[in-house]
Design an enzyme around this catalytic site. Sequence first.
Site, PDB file in Angstrom:
ATOM      1  N   GLU A   1       0.817  -1.210   0.000  1.00 32.03           N
ATOM      2  CA  GLU A   1       0.000   0.000   0.000  1.00 32.03           C
ATOM      3  C   GLU A   1       0.860   1.274   0.000  1.00 32.03           C
ATOM      4  OE1 GLU A   1      -3.281   0.461  -0.436  1.00 32.03           O
ATOM      5  OE2 GLU A   1      -2.798   2.595  -0.340  1.00 32.03           O
TER       6      GLU A   1
ATOM      7  N   THR B   1      -6.050   2.653  -5.343  1.00 33.66           N
ATOM      8  CA  THR B   1      -5.848   1.213  -5.239  1.00 33.66           C
ATOM      9  C   THR B   1      -6.631   0.454  -6.307  1.00 33.66           C
ATOM     10  OG1 THR B   1      -5.407   1.238  -2.859  1.00 33.66           O
ATOM     11  CG2 THR B   1      -6.212  -0.805  -3.769  1.00 33.66           C
TER      12      THR B   1
ATOM     13  N   HIS C   1      -0.940   3.505   4.895  1.00 37.80           N
ATOM     14  CA  HIS C   1      -1.927   4.314   4.167  1.00 37.80           C
ATOM     15  C   HIS C   1      -2.060   5.661   4.853  1.00 37.80           C
ATOM     16  CE1 HIS C   1      -5.738   5.629   2.460  1.00 37.80           C
ATOM     17  NE2 HIS C   1      -5.662   4.643   1.583  1.00 37.80           N
TER      18      HIS C   1
ATOM     19  N   ASP D   1       1.307   0.338  -5.059  1.00 34.82           N
ATOM     20  CA  ASP D   1       0.144   0.671  -5.897  1.00 34.82           C
ATOM     21  C   ASP D   1       0.154   2.116  -6.395  1.00 34.82           C
ATOM     22  OD1 ASP D   1      -0.455   1.619  -3.315  1.00 34.82           O
ATOM     23  OD2 ASP D   1      -2.570   1.084  -3.425  1.00 34.82           O
ATOM     24  N   HIS D   2       0.608   3.042  -5.555  1.00 33.96           N
ATOM     25  CA  HIS D   2       0.618   4.456  -5.956  1.00 33.96           C
ATOM     26  C   HIS D   2       1.427   5.248  -4.951  1.00 33.96           C
ATOM     27  CE1 HIS D   2      -2.346   4.840  -2.781  1.00 33.96           C
ATOM     28  NE2 HIS D   2      -3.053   3.883  -3.362  1.00 33.96           N
TER      29      HIS D   2
HETATM   30  C1  GP9 Z   1      -9.147   0.207   1.147  1.00 35.61           C
HETATM   31  C2  GP9 Z   1      -7.790   0.326   0.558  1.00 35.61           C
HETATM   32  C3  GP9 Z   1      -7.379   1.749   0.314  1.00 35.61           C
HETATM   33  O1  GP9 Z   1      -9.696  -1.044   1.211  1.00 35.61           O
HETATM   34  O2  GP9 Z   1      -7.534  -0.538  -0.448  1.00 35.61           O
HETATM   35  O3  GP9 Z   1      -7.561   2.233  -0.941  1.00 35.61           O
HETATM   36  P1  GP9 Z   1      -6.862   3.583  -1.446  1.00 35.61           P
HETATM   37  O4  GP9 Z   1      -7.335   4.687  -0.551  1.00 35.61           O
HETATM   38  O5  GP9 Z   1      -5.381   3.404  -1.325  1.00 35.61           O
HETATM   39  O6  GP9 Z   1      -7.277   3.753  -2.844  1.00 35.61           O
HETATM   40 MN    MN Z   2      -3.852   2.255  -2.201  1.00 28.64          MN
END
Ligand code: GP9
Ligand code: MN
Length: 685
Positions: free
Chosen positions: A261, A305, A422, A481-482
């Site tokens: 993440e 995500t 996150h 992911d980002h």
């Molecule tokens: C929530 C998680 C977060 O289930 O995958 O998503 P994001 O905020 O990173 O797009």
């Molecule tokens: Mn994410």
Amino acid sequence: MANFFKRRMSWVNTRMGFFLLTIGLFWVKTYIAYQTEFTLGAKGSVQQFLLLINPLPAALLVFGIALYFRGRLAYWLMMIINVLESTWIFANVLYYREFSDFLSFGIMKGSSDVGNNLGKSLAQITHVYDFFVYVDIIVLIILLVTHVIRIDARPFKRRYAFSITVLSFGLMFAEFGMANADRSGLLTRTFDNNYIVKYLGLNEYAAFNAYQTQKESATRASANASDMKSVLKYLKQNRVSPNVSYYGKEKGKNVFVIHLESFQQFLIDYKVNGKEVTPNLNKFYHNQNTLSFDNFYNQVAQGKTSDAEMMLENSLFGLPQGSAMTTYGTQNTFQAAPAILSQQAGYTTAAFHGDVPSFWNRDNTYKSWGYQYFFSSSYYTEKSGYSVGYGLKDKIFFKQSAKYIEQLPQPFYAKLITLTNHYPYELDKKNTDFPATKTGDKTVDPYVQTAHYLDQAFGEFMTYLKKAGLYKNSMIVAYGDHYGISNNHRPAIAQLLGKSKVTNFDLAQFQKVPFMIHAAGLKGGINHTYGGEIDVLPTLLDLLGVKNTDTIQFGQDLLAKNRNQTVAFRNGNFISPTYAKIGGTVYDTRTGKALSLTTAQKKTVDKMQNHVTTELSLSDRVIYGDLLRFYTPKNFTKVDKSSFTYKYKPAMEKLAEAEKKEKTSALVKNKGKETTYKTDAPELK
Ligand code: GP9
Ligand code: MN
């Protein structure tokens, strides 16, 4: 006494009084349904407050229509509206019980196979007490018919009715303002239907959903098979042949996709106070059997995500706005990695995530993608302190995932989505043993601490895989992911990178995320090719030797020789080994200097831009028009969503059955002995 009561209650004999009584009762029952039937996850006082008041504005608006009518008619209209409104609650209660989601117009129209066998199970899941949503209506009607409440036949001033309408809109705007302040992008990014109901209410959700469905079905209806032809033509021109020294080298191995993440490439080998932030991932990155890519970019937009997931497993871009998984994941036809692997190579497919299944509409989308199992919040033991932010802390998540992984018949394809790293990068003291950076930017500084935590969790998981005998026969893919630090933090980014200031070009480079593929015996090393998330699916399929010459993919195998190295960003910008176009400016990628272009250079850049614009818009056409319904690759059968369930009990029964039949799970191989999972998570001590 009776007289006293009559006098005190006389207000209900006025039209306005009856109206308020009806609305009050409706408000209460909606709130009761919120609290007892749905898991909306309202946290904190703002969300609790919005949840409490959100039935009111829409009720004033909708029930208020009746006030424009005269005499008895107004009363009956109120009752009819009440029946309709209550039926909407009733239907959602039942649907939610089965699918943990709210009804959508797309599903009600039953346009595709999303019906999910609704009719069949309806009788089984209805409880007697569900009919309580109609009780207030029955009581009100009895009171009217028996003249306990008298109908007020006096004309009701239009301007009062109008004032109610205006008031309702005013309240709705205020509500929306508060909601958006608490969760920005609520409607544009469309995270989760639960969020819309939690913040705005069931009626607003219905309106928003109707609008979206209408928009979607219009483009869907106007799309046809010939649109797909132009996509196929384009893809044929852009297909590259795989690298023979890698093709099929990992055939038949398990696949782990570990979603790191918000993890950026700059963290690899990064040090704070002389200490590595991510020692385990660094080791993994530099391992001689790991293929690591150091020019790999995230290509997500608002869907974050979910955009990453869409690209990784479909080689389709996310949308310029919102999330394709939420808006199109349920209805559209897909030919995604899990479906391809299970159909063509007999893989068991499973996704793991410590958040509620509805976020990013995963529970529906994963079915469309062919995931046989989706282990989400209800599969994990939750105790106080186990979660932070969106869900389970990574160390606990990995540990608890292990027991399910061991039960999967091999070979399997397992995607594990982490969460702790996150925004806003919060973590309790017990789990924070790493120094924060000192840029003075409060959002940025704890980032390395949660990244460090994620790294430890990753390390523990690797140790476990070795012990369980899964490390050697698996291909382990890890990717970020980002970005974790958005472009709004320029000064802090400059400090992190040790620069005096950052240019737009630097910010584009800051969009790099790690992408690594590890497997025993794999020829590793750091590969400098320019690529991004869109390229992952073809790369993995080629390594696994799964034929993909006729699947729809906008990316190209990262290991292919003649690949196009122009990496599209979702906003139409791009980067390549030679030029980068960011905003209106073209940069020399090697030096990072802005260029004023010669005619020859301009021609090259225009060609690149054309490539980027074309691929983005064609990919969008595939999603908007649901074009994959017009095309099925050879050896691929359309996914039957109704064959999957992610409900704990039936899914676990299915898994037990599969395990018994196939006898290939790690658990069976280890003679039924569970492998102990070692973690230093303080919560588990
Ligand atoms: C929530 C998680 C977060 O289930 O995958 O998503 P994001 O905020 O990173 O797009
Ligand atoms: Mn994410």
